[in-house]
Design a protein around this motif. Structure first.
Motif, PDB file in Angstrom:
ATOM      1  N   UNK A 190       0.798  -1.138  -0.180  1.00 57.86           N
ATOM      2  CA  UNK A 190      -0.014   0.033   0.047  1.00 57.86           C
ATOM      3  C   UNK A 190       0.944   1.229  -0.225  1.00 57.86           C
ATOM      4  N   UNK A 191       0.502   1.942  -1.253  1.00 57.60           N
ATOM      5  CA  UNK A 191       1.740   3.263  -1.302  1.00 57.60           C
ATOM      6  C   UNK A 191       1.158   4.443  -1.076  1.00 57.60           C
ATOM      7  N   UNK A 192       1.575   5.495  -0.557  1.00 57.37           N
ATOM      8  CA  UNK A 192       1.090   6.699  -0.436  1.00 57.37           C
ATOM      9  C   UNK A 192       2.096   7.827  -1.570  1.00 57.37           C
ATOM     10  N   UNK A 193       1.420   8.227  -2.182  1.00 57.24           N
ATOM     11  CA  UNK A 193       2.097   9.079  -3.297  1.00 57.24           C
ATOM     12  C   UNK A 193       2.357  10.510  -2.939  1.00 57.24           C
ATOM     13  N   UNK A 194       3.650  10.989  -2.761  1.00 60.55           N
ATOM     14  CA  UNK A 194       4.009  12.270  -2.730  1.00 60.55           C
ATOM     15  C   UNK A 194       2.999  13.439  -3.628  1.00 60.55           C
ATOM     16  N   UNK A 195       2.958  14.578  -3.185  1.00 63.16           N
ATOM     17  CA  UNK A 195       2.604  15.488  -3.956  1.00 63.16           C
ATOM     18  C   UNK A 195       0.920  15.350  -4.236  1.00 63.16           C
ATOM     19  N   UNK A 196       0.417  14.327  -3.731  1.00 63.23           N
ATOM     20  CA  UNK A 196      -1.203  14.053  -3.935  1.00 63.23           C
ATOM     21  C   UNK A 196      -1.805  13.715  -2.842  1.00 63.23           C
ATOM     22  N   UNK A 197      -2.957  13.552  -2.651  1.00 63.75           N
ATOM     23  CA  UNK A 197      -3.933  12.849  -1.716  1.00 63.75           C
ATOM     24  C   UNK A 197      -4.055  11.449  -2.014  1.00 63.75           C
ATOM     25  N   UNK A 198      -3.357  10.743  -2.805  1.00 60.94           N
ATOM     26  CA  UNK A 198      -3.821   9.538  -3.240  1.00 60.94           C
ATOM     27  C   UNK A 198      -2.914   8.411  -2.920  1.00 60.94           C
ATOM     28  N   UNK A 199      -3.569   7.113  -2.468  1.00 60.48           N
ATOM     29  CA  UNK A 199      -2.877   5.972  -1.993  1.00 60.48           C
ATOM     30  C   UNK A 199      -3.295   4.903  -2.856  1.00 60.48           C
ATOM     31  N   UNK A 200      -2.641   3.718  -2.986  1.00 64.07           N
ATOM     32  CA  UNK A 200      -2.888   2.745  -3.813  1.00 64.07           C
ATOM     33  C   UNK A 200      -2.149   1.251  -3.576  1.00 64.07           C
ATOM     34  N   UNK A 201      -2.870   0.406  -3.878  1.00 66.08           N
ATOM     35  CA  UNK A 201      -2.240  -1.065  -3.817  1.00 66.08           C
ATOM     36  C   UNK A 201      -1.399  -1.170  -5.091  1.00 66.08           C
ATOM     37  N   UNK A 202      -0.026  -1.258  -4.878  1.00 61.44           N
ATOM     38  CA  UNK A 202       0.676  -1.390  -6.120  1.00 61.44           C
ATOM     39  C   UNK A 202       1.704  -2.838  -6.106  1.00 61.44           C
ATOM     40  N   UNK A 203       1.558  -3.523  -7.230  1.00 58.73           N
ATOM     41  CA  UNK A 203       2.061  -4.814  -7.232  1.00 58.73           C
ATOM     42  C   UNK A 203       3.536  -4.672  -6.987  1.00 58.73           C
ATOM     43  N   UNK A 204       4.631  -5.623  -6.468  1.00 55.44           N
ATOM     44  CA  UNK A 204       5.618  -5.489  -6.019  1.00 55.44           C
ATOM     45  C   UNK A 204       6.483  -5.495  -7.126  1.00 55.44           C
ATOM     46  N   UNK A 205       5.972  -6.027  -8.473  1.00 56.48           N
ATOM     47  CA  UNK A 205       6.938  -5.901  -9.608  1.00 56.48           C
ATOM     48  C   UNK A 205       6.649  -4.494 -10.181  1.00 56.48           C
ATOM     49  N   UNK A 206       5.868  -3.685  -9.765  1.00 55.19           N
ATOM     50  CA  UNK A 206       5.837  -2.269 -10.137  1.00 55.19           C
ATOM     51  C   UNK A 206       6.316  -1.199  -9.271  1.00 55.19           C
ATOM     52  N   UNK A 207       7.156  -1.741  -8.351  1.00 56.58           N
ATOM     53  CA  UNK A 207       7.913  -0.895  -7.398  1.00 56.58           C
ATOM     54  C   UNK A 207       9.384  -0.844  -7.577  1.00 56.58           C
ATOM     55  N   UNK A 208      10.092   0.092  -7.385  1.00 59.11           N
ATOM     56  CA  UNK A 208      11.510   0.243  -7.332  1.00 59.11           C
ATOM     57  C   UNK A 208      11.923   0.953  -6.277  1.00 59.11           C
ATOM     58  N   UNK A 209      13.024   0.806  -5.499  1.00 58.00           N
ATOM     59  CA  UNK A 209      13.672   1.775  -4.349  1.00 58.00           C
ATOM     60  C   UNK A 209      13.788   3.136  -4.984  1.00 58.00           C
ATOM     61  N   UNK A 210      13.540   4.124  -4.197  1.00 61.08           N
ATOM     62  CA  UNK A 210      13.669   5.279  -4.304  1.00 61.08           C
ATOM     63  C   UNK A 210      15.013   5.966  -4.880  1.00 61.08           C
ATOM     64  N   UNK A 211      15.908   5.804  -3.995  1.00 60.22           N
ATOM     65  CA  UNK A 211      17.256   6.536  -3.996  1.00 60.22           C
ATOM     66  C   UNK A 211      17.976   5.738  -5.377  1.00 60.22           C
ATOM     67  N   UNK A 212      18.104   4.577  -5.640  1.00 65.02           N
ATOM     68  CA  UNK A 212      18.896   3.918  -6.656  1.00 65.02           C
ATOM     69  C   UNK A 212      18.455   4.341  -8.016  1.00 65.02           C
ATOM     70  N   UNK A 213      17.236   4.703  -8.168  1.00 65.79           N
ATOM     71  CA  UNK A 213      16.474   5.169  -9.455  1.00 65.79           C
ATOM     72  C   UNK A 213      16.149   6.467  -9.327  1.00 65.79           C
TER      73      UNK A 213
END
Length: 479
Positions: A43-66
């Motif tokens: 479950x992900x909270x998106x910055x700059x918005x009021x939105x949250x969503x369930x995101x599949x693990x294959x659709x996620x990347x760590x923030x700093x390396x990318x």
């Protein structure tokens, strides 16, 4: 995207459906929100918005390396604002960690070393959905849209699953509900699947329709001068031959025209909206008109089984183009909710003000103040000139004081440059002043300042300034 090992508190890039990767943070979902079946997701909270969503693990990347990779491929203004929000969050988290370095909490626990965790937050509580710099969700006065990508729908499907309202009881007993601008990923929103109609492509309507189309809404347009529709047809809009046809083809029909007569004619005239209204059809009047016109239109629409909402907008052509209008709505609450994605596309915030007519009253008051203020600014500029003072210096001083605003700066600069290209027609602000004064008369309330300003605008109209910007009221003082 490759599968990665992530946990609550991690900053990530999340990709949802057709939208590009967006910065977010893995958080605990609300207790009453179930995880989608058959999916390994966070479950992900998106910055700059009021939105949250369930995101599949294959659709996620760590923030700093990318981070650098993502910044290179995404250049939008709202995307940059989201990245800035991440960096601001990291700075606050780091400062909080440094302040507590080497110290335990009241239970003797060690302070986490990684700034990616929400410090001193209860992960099982909804407050985990908010940054440390923000109020806990339970105190937040805005709608919160939690977006769920359900297994039975395409990956691009996003649906609001809960809303939180702050209801303000005013002295009059009316209810005011403030709705947050819920801008979704990449400045986009999930467009309603309802068919949208739009009547009137003037200064305000053109920007509104453009933003509806950009955000993926299916829009059918009509304008009295048909050529104005051509550009929007090229952008993907459909063409309606008459207001009646648009209303019959669409689930929700908006209109934005110049004055009460035009609003009535559009509904009651030949091939008017009323002929296309069927039970369940929605009509949204966005024109700035008097409460009596709204009451009349509401009655005739609902008499046919239709649903009615008034939603006049506060702003200008530029704000309309930028999707930053303020929307005042009143009437059928369910229509207001059905228009959520449309209002998000065209405005930065919206207010629900109760029964039909309240939005018209509030809008006339706002425009009365704006029109009177503009006339006073013009009077000050001309008095400065008449007494041998520099108009530019007057403006410079004004913009350093308590009355400083973008409105004052832009209007005064345009006056000094002799640029009166309309951002809001002078004839329309004079109409609004006239209607506000009439509303005051009916309430037995004095409006002497508005009455004086109205006379100045009437003089400007006599000087052929009707189709210029409201700042052209300046010319009433120099002729």
């Amino acid at each position: 995207m490759a599968t990665v090992h992530l946990r609550i508190g991690d900053l990530v890039w999340g990709k949802l459906g057709r939208y590009p990767p967006w910065p977010g943070k893995i958080v605990s979902p609300p207790k009453d929100l179930k995880k989608p079946r058959g999916k390994k997701c966070h479950f992900v909270k998106f910055f700059g918005t009021e939105d949250h969503a369930w995101i599949k693990v294959e659709q996620l990347k760590p923030y700093h390396p990318h981070k650098e990779e993502m910044i290179k491929i995404n250049k939008g203004k709202r995307f940059q604002q989201a990245v800035d929000a991440v960096e601001d969050f990291l700075k606050k988290a780091k400062g909080k960690e440094q302040n507590s370095d080497g110290k335990g909490d009241s239970k003797g626990k060690k302070t986490p070393n990684k700034p990616l965790k929400i410090l001193e937050e209860d992960d099982e509580d909804l407050s985990a959905l908010k940054d440390p710099s923000e109020k806990p969700v339970k105190d937040d006065p805005h709608f919160h849209h939690f977006l769920l990508s359900q297994s039975e729908k395409p990956a691009s499907s996003m649906e609001p699953i809960s809303k939180r309202l702050k209801i303000i009881e005013e002295d009059t007993g009316s209810t005011s509900i403030q709705a947050a601008d819920s801008t979704a990923i990449n400045g986009s929103i999930t467009p309603t699947d309802k068919r949208i109609g739009f009547l009137g492509l003037g200064l305000m309507g053109s920007g509104i329709v453009s933003n509806l189309l950009k955000m993926g809404h299916v829009v059918t347009v009509w304008n009295r001068t048909a050529e104005k529709c051509d550009l929007f047809i090229q952008e993907g809009a459909r063409l309606g031959r008459t207001p009646a046809e648009v209303a019959s083809m669409c689930d929700i029909t908006f209109s934005c025209v110049s004055d009460p007569k035009a609003a009535r004619d559009l509904v009651l005239g030949p091939s008017g909206v009323l002929q296309g209204i069927r039970p369940g059809k929605c009509y949204v009047e966005m024109s700035t008109v008097d409460p009596e016109t709204i009451t009349e239109l509401s009655q005739v629409i609902t008499s046919r089984g239709g649903r009615f909402l008034e939603a006049p907008v506060s702003g200008s052509q530029q704000l309309s183009n930028d999707g930053m209008l303020v929307i005042l709505a009143a009437g059928d609450r369910t229509v207001y909710e059905d228009c959520s994605s449309c209002f998000q596309a065209m405005g930065k915030t919206s207010f629900f003000l109760g029964e039909a007519g309240n939005a018209a009253r509030m809008m006339l008051i706002l425009n009365m103040v704006q029109g009177s203020f503009m006339a006073t600014i013009a009077e000050g500029l001309t008095l400065a000139q008449a007494t041998g003072q520099s108009q530019q210096t007057f403006l410079d001083i004004l913009c350093q004081g308590q009355m400083a605003s973008t409105f004052v700066d832009q209007k005064c600069q345009n006056i000094l440059q002799g640029n009166f290209k309309p951002d809001y027609y002078l004839k329309h602000i004079q109409k609004d002043l006239r209607l506000a004064i009439s509303m005051g008369d009916m309430a037995n309330h004095p409006t002497p300042m508005a009455a004086a300003a109205n006379e100045v605008y009437k003089r400007a109209k006599a000087l052929d300034q009707s189709d210029n910007d409201i700042s052209a009221v300046y010319r009433a003082y120099i002729h």
